[in-house]
Enzyme design. Structure first.
Site, PDB file in Angstrom:
ATOM      1  N   ASP A 152       7.333  -7.038  12.341  1.00 35.63           N
ATOM      2  CA  ASP A 152       8.626  -7.236  11.675  1.00 35.63           C
ATOM      3  C   ASP A 152       9.778  -6.729  12.539  1.00 35.63           C
ATOM      4  OD1 ASP A 152       7.467  -8.482   9.545  1.00 35.63           O
ATOM      5  OD2 ASP A 152       8.457  -7.252   8.022  1.00 35.63           O
TER       6      ASP A 152
ATOM      7  N   ASP B  91       4.408   5.177  17.334  1.00 38.42           N
ATOM      8  CA  ASP B  91       5.814   5.583  17.190  1.00 38.42           C
ATOM      9  C   ASP B  91       6.598   5.244  18.454  1.00 38.42           C
ATOM     10  OD1 ASP B  91       4.007   7.426  18.181  1.00 38.42           O
ATOM     11  OD2 ASP B  91       5.079   9.178  17.459  1.00 38.42           O
TER      12      ASP B  91
ATOM     13  N   LYS C 263      -2.693   5.340  17.153  1.00 31.54           N
ATOM     14  CA  LYS C 263      -2.136   6.680  16.886  1.00 31.54           C
ATOM     15  C   LYS C 263      -3.249   7.686  17.217  1.00 31.54           C
ATOM     16  CE  LYS C 263       1.155   9.346  15.211  1.00 31.54           C
ATOM     17  NZ  LYS C 263       2.399   9.616  15.953  1.00 31.54           N
TER      18      LYS C 263
ATOM     19  N   ASP D 191       1.585  -4.834  11.067  1.00 31.32           N
ATOM     20  CA  ASP D 191       2.474  -5.298  10.007  1.00 31.32           C
ATOM     21  C   ASP D 191       3.908  -4.841  10.303  1.00 31.32           C
ATOM     22  OD1 ASP D 191       3.337  -6.325   7.647  1.00 31.32           O
ATOM     23  OD2 ASP D 191       2.298  -4.909   6.345  1.00 31.32           O
TER      24      ASP D 191
ATOM     25  N   TYR E 250      -5.555  -1.454   4.644  1.00 33.95           N
ATOM     26  CA  TYR E 250      -5.291  -2.369   3.527  1.00 33.95           C
ATOM     27  C   TYR E 250      -6.568  -2.768   2.788  1.00 33.95           C
ATOM     28  CZ  TYR E 250      -0.593  -2.950   5.506  1.00 33.95           C
ATOM     29  OH  TYR E 250       0.672  -2.734   5.978  1.00 33.95           O
TER      30      TYR E 250
END
Ligand code: NAD
Length: 369
Positions: free
Chosen positions: A260, A232, A200, A256, A152
């Protein structure tokens, strides 16, 4: 570091800046501030309050979503309580004027690199969760997301001239990984001593470094069990068996998304608090939800996420565990009594508006005294 808190370091007067923002932000902040004022009175905490503009409402008044006056007030405060920013009225503005820019500005200006997102399911809301009751009963996990680095914020970013091509850059350096890692190990030490680092590393070089640094750091925390998981798989495991996790630490982008997913296990986005801290325990506390323009001004918003965020403020920025726990107990009691806001499952007769449920929490808090 956050959590390594010493009461001696805390100034007597604790200055709280309230940034109500847009949509339901002012409505939910009002309830949380009233409760902070009450615990201030009960426990003589020496909290003082001021308010400033942020987001769309700040843009309307000053032409900036994060005016200099607000930034100055934020720097001078010991903790910030933020409602929410944004709304359709400002969706077409240039990126630099968008209300959401204020959040990124506050996070980076105050170096709020550690984002705490607890996902705790009240036993009275088990049926509101999107997962089966036996999967989520007594769920209590903490996601710690790195907030000021990663993709970001990575440079360069942009468009390739003449081509329909765009790019962002994911960068983390050793120091950034180490400081969020320390926060996570310390948080795990105070809980069930189980830390899962999510990355990852099978594809991304950044993640290979992330894993190396966290593994090296774990030698300083031999009492914490460290595991690594690919993002994942972590997404799948969160939905399959969420109670296997105690503390998760991860980078900005993965955090992020994963937080959620965890959010939906707790019944409603209206129940989720968050804290973003810097290395001096200064923090910005806010509900995870947005400005909910569809219900703004109707008195229907659930203020509990913001009230829980205020409790986190007392605990993390001021080391005031007792009043924080009392606020959480008062909320739990309110839910036990069957009272619900409209976003939560429950009988229609016990559905309450923002002000009314805030009052129930106040009543229960006063009865705890
Ligand atoms: P949202 O969280 O505002 O709303 C999603 C849905 O959840 C809506 O149906 C809303 O009514 C409901 N909801 C949210 N909070 C609730 C509460 N406390 N009580 C009851 N119901 C609640 O997300 P969105 O609709 O995607 O975004 C709306 C605006 O908020 C956008 O401008 C977005 O950019 C902004 N936003 C801001 C923040 C923030 O300030 N931190 C976070 C997310 C979105």
């Amino acid at each position: 570091m956050p959590l390594g808190f010493s009461m001696k370091e805390m100034k007597d007067n604790k200055r709280i800046l309230v940034l109500p923002g847009d949509g339901i932000g002012p409505e939910v902040c009002k309830e949380a501030t009233t409760i902070l004022e009450l615990v201030n009175e009960i426990h003589s905490l020496n909290l003082s309050f001021s308010e400033a503009l942020v987001g769309g409402s700040a843009y309307e008044a000053t032409g900036e979503p994060l005016p200099q006056d607000t930034l100055k007030a934020a720097r001078e405060s010991d903790a910030i309580l933020l409602g929410a920013v944004g709304g359709p009225k400002w969706d077409e503005l240039d990126y630099q004027y968008r209300p959401e820019r204020a959040l990124l500005g506050l996070r980076s200006e105050l170096d709020l690199f550690a984002n705490f997102r607890p996902a705790i399911l009240s036993k009275y809301l088990t049926s509101s969760s999107s997962l089966k009751a036996n999967k989520v009963e007594n769920l209590d996990l903490l996601i710690i997301r790195e907030l000021t680095g990663g993709i970001y914020f990575g440079e360069p970013r942009g468009r390739t001239e003449g081509k329909k091509e765009a790019f962002n850059t994911m960068i983390y350096n050793q120091d950034e990984i180490e400081r969020i890692g320390r926060v996570a190990f310390e948080a795990a030490q105070k809980r069930n001593k189980n830390l899962c680092s999510v990355d990852k590393a099978n594809v991304l070089e950044v993640s290979v470094l992330w894993r190396e640094v966290i593994t090296e750091l774990s030698k300083e925390y031999p009492d914490v069990r460290l595991s690594h998981m690919l993002v994942d798989n972590a997404a799948m495991q969160l939905v399959r068996e969420p109670k296997q996790f105690d503390v998760i630490v991860t980078g900005n982008l993965f955090g992020d998304i994963l937080s959620d997913i965890a959010a939906m296990m707790t019944g409603s986005i209206g129940m989720l608090p968050s804290a973003s801290l810097n290395s001096e325990n200064k923090g910005m506390y806010e509900p995870v939800h947005g400005s909910a323009p569809d219900i703004a001004g109707k008195g229907l918003a659930n203020p509990l996420a913001t009230i829980l965020s205020a409790a986190m403020m007392l605990r993390y920025s001021f080391g005031l565990d007792k009043p924080a726990t009392q606020i959480e107990m008062a909320i739990d009691k309110t839910l036990e009594q069957g009272f619900r806001t409209y976003d939560l499952e429950g009988s229609e007769e016990q559905k309450l508006g923002t002000r009314e449920i805030g009052q129930k929490v106040i009543d229960n808090l006063q009865n705890l005294k």
